[in-house]
Design an enzyme around this catalytic site. Structure first.
Site, PDB file in Angstrom:
ATOM      1  N   HIS A 531       0.745  -1.088   0.114  1.00  0.00           N
ATOM      2  CA  HIS A 531       0.030   0.268  -0.070  1.00  0.00           C
ATOM      3  C   HIS A 531       0.958   1.421  -0.183  1.00  0.00           C
ATOM      4  O   HIS A 531       0.994   2.056  -1.012  1.00  0.00           O
ATOM      5  CB  HIS A 531      -0.866   0.021   1.448  1.00  0.00           C
ATOM      6  CG  HIS A 531      -1.765   0.997   1.927  1.00  0.00           C
ATOM      7  ND1 HIS A 531      -3.384   1.172   1.306  1.00  0.00           N
ATOM      8  CD2 HIS A 531      -1.543   2.232   2.053  1.00  0.00           C
ATOM      9  CE1 HIS A 531      -3.995   2.165   1.184  1.00  0.00           C
ATOM     10  NE2 HIS A 531      -3.035   3.023   2.188  1.00  0.00           N
ATOM     11  N   GLU A 532       1.631   1.459   1.068  1.00  0.00           N
ATOM     12  CA  GLU A 532       2.771   2.384   1.236  1.00  0.00           C
ATOM     13  C   GLU A 532       3.242   2.547   0.335  1.00  0.00           C
ATOM     14  O   GLU A 532       3.764   3.757  -0.324  1.00  0.00           O
ATOM     15  CB  GLU A 532       3.916   2.942   2.703  1.00  0.00           C
ATOM     16  CG  GLU A 532       2.603   2.274   3.460  1.00  0.00           C
ATOM     17  CD  GLU A 532       1.560   3.660   3.596  1.00  0.00           C
ATOM     18  OE1 GLU A 532       1.395   4.335   3.228  1.00  0.00           O
ATOM     19  OE2 GLU A 532       0.014   3.247   4.499  1.00  0.00           O
ATOM     20  N   GLU A 561      -5.901   7.590  -2.383  1.00  0.00           N
ATOM     21  CA  GLU A 561      -5.787   6.162  -1.578  1.00  0.00           C
ATOM     22  C   GLU A 561      -6.016   5.089  -2.889  1.00  0.00           C
ATOM     23  O   GLU A 561      -5.753   4.230  -2.826  1.00  0.00           O
ATOM     24  CB  GLU A 561      -6.684   6.204  -0.686  1.00  0.00           C
ATOM     25  CG  GLU A 561      -6.532   6.424   0.512  1.00  0.00           C
ATOM     26  CD  GLU A 561      -5.436   5.898   1.115  1.00  0.00           C
ATOM     27  OE1 GLU A 561      -4.557   5.501   0.928  1.00  0.00           O
ATOM     28  OE2 GLU A 561      -5.158   7.087   1.851  1.00  0.00           O
ATOM     29  N   GLY A 666     -11.821  14.961  12.565  1.00  0.00           N
ATOM     30  CA  GLY A 666     -10.649  14.949  11.449  1.00  0.00           C
ATOM     31  C   GLY A 666     -10.963  15.189  10.316  1.00  0.00           C
ATOM     32  O   GLY A 666     -11.805  16.462  10.367  1.00  0.00           O
ATOM     33  N   TYR A 668     -12.431  14.558   8.184  1.00  0.00           N
ATOM     34  CA  TYR A 668     -14.079  13.204   7.571  1.00  0.00           C
ATOM     35  C   TYR A 668     -14.955  13.948   6.360  1.00  0.00           C
ATOM     36  O   TYR A 668     -15.751  13.332   6.679  1.00  0.00           O
ATOM     37  CB  TYR A 668     -13.548  11.794   7.778  1.00  0.00           C
ATOM     38  CG  TYR A 668     -12.514  11.399   6.881  1.00  0.00           C
ATOM     39  CD1 TYR A 668     -12.431   9.844   5.543  1.00  0.00           C
ATOM     40  CD2 TYR A 668     -11.096  10.962   7.720  1.00  0.00           C
ATOM     41  CE1 TYR A 668     -11.573   9.780   5.736  1.00  0.00           C
ATOM     42  CE2 TYR A 668      -9.989  10.071   7.143  1.00  0.00           C
ATOM     43  CZ  TYR A 668     -10.167   9.724   5.909  1.00  0.00           C
ATOM     44  OH  TYR A 668      -9.291   9.003   5.563  1.00  0.00           O
TER      45      TYR A 668
END
Ligand code: ZN
Length: 754
Positions: A531-532, A561, A666, A668
């Site tokens: 992923h990273e 993402e 956050g 979001y």
């Protein structure tokens, strides 16, 4: 679903792009503040590594005493440059100032002032010390104030407005147009266009929102801390894994009341912290204990001094007012203005996924009830606190996979080799060790530097970039989690003599190698690494020449993402990739076939339940930010939506929103859908490879090159909806995600099992 990890990734990207400023109520300035080779601004303290004008940020020689002078010097320089720029623009107030004279100086300002601060922020996350924290806390308000001044500069804003409206604007390359649009939007959302009373009110609302968001997270923290339960009878904690018992005994010790507490003998202090709550609800045999923790947790931060009920109402009302002042119908419209998805697309996504997932969630529920009854005759009425417990028992009985025991098949050096092999096979990217080329990037002896090269193709230039990889856990100084931070953005300006190769940092917290044994990863950690690496590749394989939109810079929040989640599918669904590294670290035996088959089947376990949970949270988030009326009971709205979306209704006393930090503390807000949105796009991208046949080497090569040319190459320089179509040749659909989650219906087997 790994929200924590994605959260980390987004947070890191935003920190580097200056959006971290938004948390203090300042408009976002979405640019990487990085170093660039050939920058003409002289440094007065050449010996201070934070002011080193070299190609790479110089971490090796940084000491705490260098930090304050470096930041102060750059802030001073920055103030002079900003004034010069504003005077120049004011003198041209009736003219269109061309891109090169408006945006490029602005970019240089970001880099010049932002570089030492960016380096300090990075060090704070990987080599934290009290001295560093002190300098950082002292300088933060000054840095925030400086960027606020840049963001709210009227001459810069007016010049951007004129450039955007000019006849020649359409002739600019798409990347440059996106830079200007993003600059304008960030400033508009920061209130720069407001005048008089509206401007005063807006600033007040912004400040109030900053305070309310801090209050919300403090309440959650306080409520978490305020509750604990000391258990002295070992019988009560039977079933709880040793790792969690050790954490509970450590908490007992830390309280000062039980200095001799041990994991084996107790006492154990139970709390609402995720590291305790999760294991207790999943593994504790004691039903009463599970019930107690579940009930307290469902009402967290909803009463007493930490009650968030009123805070939620104030946050929602303030956001609605903020949106109105900026000319939006709702906060959802405001939030989506800077995202890839359109509002109607988000509604459709949530509705489609919910419709598909609900029958599966109903089956999950029935199956769990039957299973629980078969194990325990008294389980005629399965309660909330029984669900996690029996679900885990069912998972173990059905698939029998013990993730800890699989670590021997995933030694870190082998996994890395496999990953680099995949990058070469698919993207024609060569990754090679380059510690000697950039020793200054090694802030710790564990950090390894790699050079990533790719030959030019189809008219695109050859690219070269660097990765600094910090793989192992150092809990005394490194933040937990895994993330990528872009340090230097690629830039190539013809005629200006400026070129910068991109540099990205990958930070993970894998186990340290021990006594000659390499770091052994869990399968989840392998997926994290892929992923990273996907994020990092998107940064270093960019072909964009404009730094504000090259690599990870300038990519919309809900599209950032996609490349990373895409890489996870190669671990999960491509047997060739997994078996290129899944070998026992001592015997070199491959992962047994039956284990692989079980892992594949386990991927779909309770997918309907998980998906309905995600759809529920996304729908609640959108509803609250779309139509909120002052005085409405947000928790009651959530319960109404639960009736439509969820199979199992929350407890009557549950106040789930009171600890929903993603949307209230956050980033979001009206953006929780992003998790599923990017999953849809990454699954759809991977399905192109799947449909072509994962064992068809020729097709895989073709598609890999295409993915490199589009997703990895274009980054923020092109509309993400167009990037998708460039790669896939059509608009995205959710069918691949549903198929890979096992939610598409009986006749749609997962990839690789076709
Ligand atoms: Zn990520």
């Amino acid at each position: 679903m790994k929200p924590d990890r994605c959260w980390c990734c987004r947070a890191a990207v935003l920190l580097a792009t200056g959006l971290a400023l938004a948390t203090s109520g300042v408009s976002a300035v979405a640019h990487l503040r990085s170093g660039v080779r050939g920058v003409s601004l002289a440094t007065k303290q050449a010996s201070n590594p934070l002011l080193d004008p070299g190609q790479f940020p110089n971490f090796a020689g940084v000491k705490p005493e260098y930090m304050k002078p470096a930041v102060e010097e750059r802030l001073k320089d920055g103030a002079v440059q900003l004034k010069t720029m504003e005077d120049f623009l004011a003198s041209k107030e009736n003219e269109v100032v061309p891109y090169d004279e408006l945006v490029l100086p602005l970019e240089r300002l970001y880099e010049h002032v932002g570089k030492p601060w960016g380096m300090i922020s990075h060090l704070k996350s990987v080599r934290d010390t009290p001295a560093l924290r002190e300098v950082s806390a002292e300088m933060q308000p000054k840095v925030t104030a400086f960027w606020q001044g840049v963001s709210q500069s009227k001459p810069i804003y007016q010049a951007l407005v004129r450039l955007n409206a000019s006849a020649g604007f359409a002739e600019l390359p798409e990347a440059r147009r996106r830079v200007v649009h993003s600059e304008l939007l960030d400033r508009k959302l920061g209130g720069v266009a407001l005048q008089g009373e509206a401007a005063v009110e807006f600033n007040g609302v912004q400040q109030r929102l900053g305070t309310l968001s801090t209050e919300f997270s403090n309440h959650v923290l306080d409520a978490t801390k305020a509750w604990n339960l000391t258990v002295t009878d070992k019988h009560t904690v039977r079933g709880v894994p040793a790792r969690a018992l050790a954490a509970m005994a450590a908490a007992a010790k830390a309280s000062g009341e039980h200095p001799d507490a041990t994991a084996e003998k107790g006492p154990w202090v139970l709390s609402l912290d995720g590291t305790v709550l999760g294991p207790v609800l999943t593994y504790a045999e004691d039903r009463d204990l599970r019930e107690r923790l579940f009930r307290v947790s469902a009402k967290k931060a909803s009463s007493g001094p930490s009650d968030n009920t009123g805070t939620i109402g104030q946050i929602l009302a303030s956001r609605q007012r903020e949106a109105e002042l900026l000319g939006f119908g709702s906060f959802a419209d405001l939030s989506l203005a800077s995202k890839m998805a359109k509002k109607e697309e988000v509604h459709k996504l949530l509705s489609d996924l919910g419709t598909k997932a609900k029958p599966a969630a109903l089956r999950d529920d029935q199956e769990l009830r039957d299973f629980a009854k078969s194990k325990d005759q008294s389980m005629t009425d399965l309660k909330h606190w029984d669900r996690g417990f029996f679900a885990e028992k069912l998972r173990q009985e059905r698939y029998g996979v013990d993730s800890e025991k699989l670590r021997v098949y995933f030694p870190f050096p082998g996994v890395i080799e496999g990953l680099f092999g995949l990058a070469s096979r698919l993207f024609d990217a060569t990754v090679e060790p380059a510690d000697d080329a950039a020793p200054q990037l090694r802030w710790h002896e564990d950090v390894r530097v790699y050079r990533v090269r790719r030959a030019g193709f189809g008219g695109a230039p050859a690219t070269e970039g660097f990765l600094a990889f910090d793989p192992y856990v150092r809990s005394n100084e490194k933040r937990p989690g895994a993330w990528v931070q872009p340090l230097v953005a690629r830039r190539h300006l013809e005629g200006a003599g400026e070129t910068a190769d991109p540099v990205a940092v990958i930070v993970c917290n894998f186990p340290q190698p021990q006594g000659g044994q390499p770091s052994l990863l869990s399968l989840g950690e392998v997926e994290t690494l892929f992923h990273e690496f996907g994020h990092a590749l998107q940064h270093v394989l960019t072909v964009q020449n404009e730094a504000p939109v090259s690599g990870l810079n300038g990519i919309e929040w809900d599209a950032v993402e996609i490349a990373s989640q895409f890489m996870e599918y190669w671990v999960e669904l491509d047997r060739t990739t997994l078996y290129s590294f899944a070998k026992h670290y001592q015997t070199k035996e491959p992962l047994p076939d039956e284990t692989y088959a079980s892992l594949r089947k386990a991927m779909h376990f309770r997918a309907g339940t998980m998906m309905t949970g995600q759809v529920f949270m996304g729908t609640v988030d959108l509803r609250l930010h779309e139509k909120y009326q002052k005085g409405e009971d947000a928790n009651a709205i959530a319960k109404q939506i639960a009736k439509e979306v969820l199979v199992v209704q929350p407890l009557p006393e549950a106040r789930l929103l009171c600890s929903f930090s993603h949307i209230f503390a956050g980033g979001y807000a009206a953006g929780y859908y992003s998790y599923q949105w990017s999953k849809v796009l990454s699954a759809d991208a991977f399905s192109a490879f799947d449909e072509a046949g994962l064992d068809n080497a020729k097709k895989q090569t073709e598609l890999g090159r295409k993915f490199a040319a589009t997703y990895l190459g274009l980054g923020g320089g092109r509309d993400p909806a167009k990037v998708f179509v460039d790669f896939r040749g059509r608009s995205p659909t959710s069918s691949a995600l549903l198929r890979y989650s096992g939610l598409a219906g009986e006749d749609s087997p997962p990839a690789g099992l076709l």
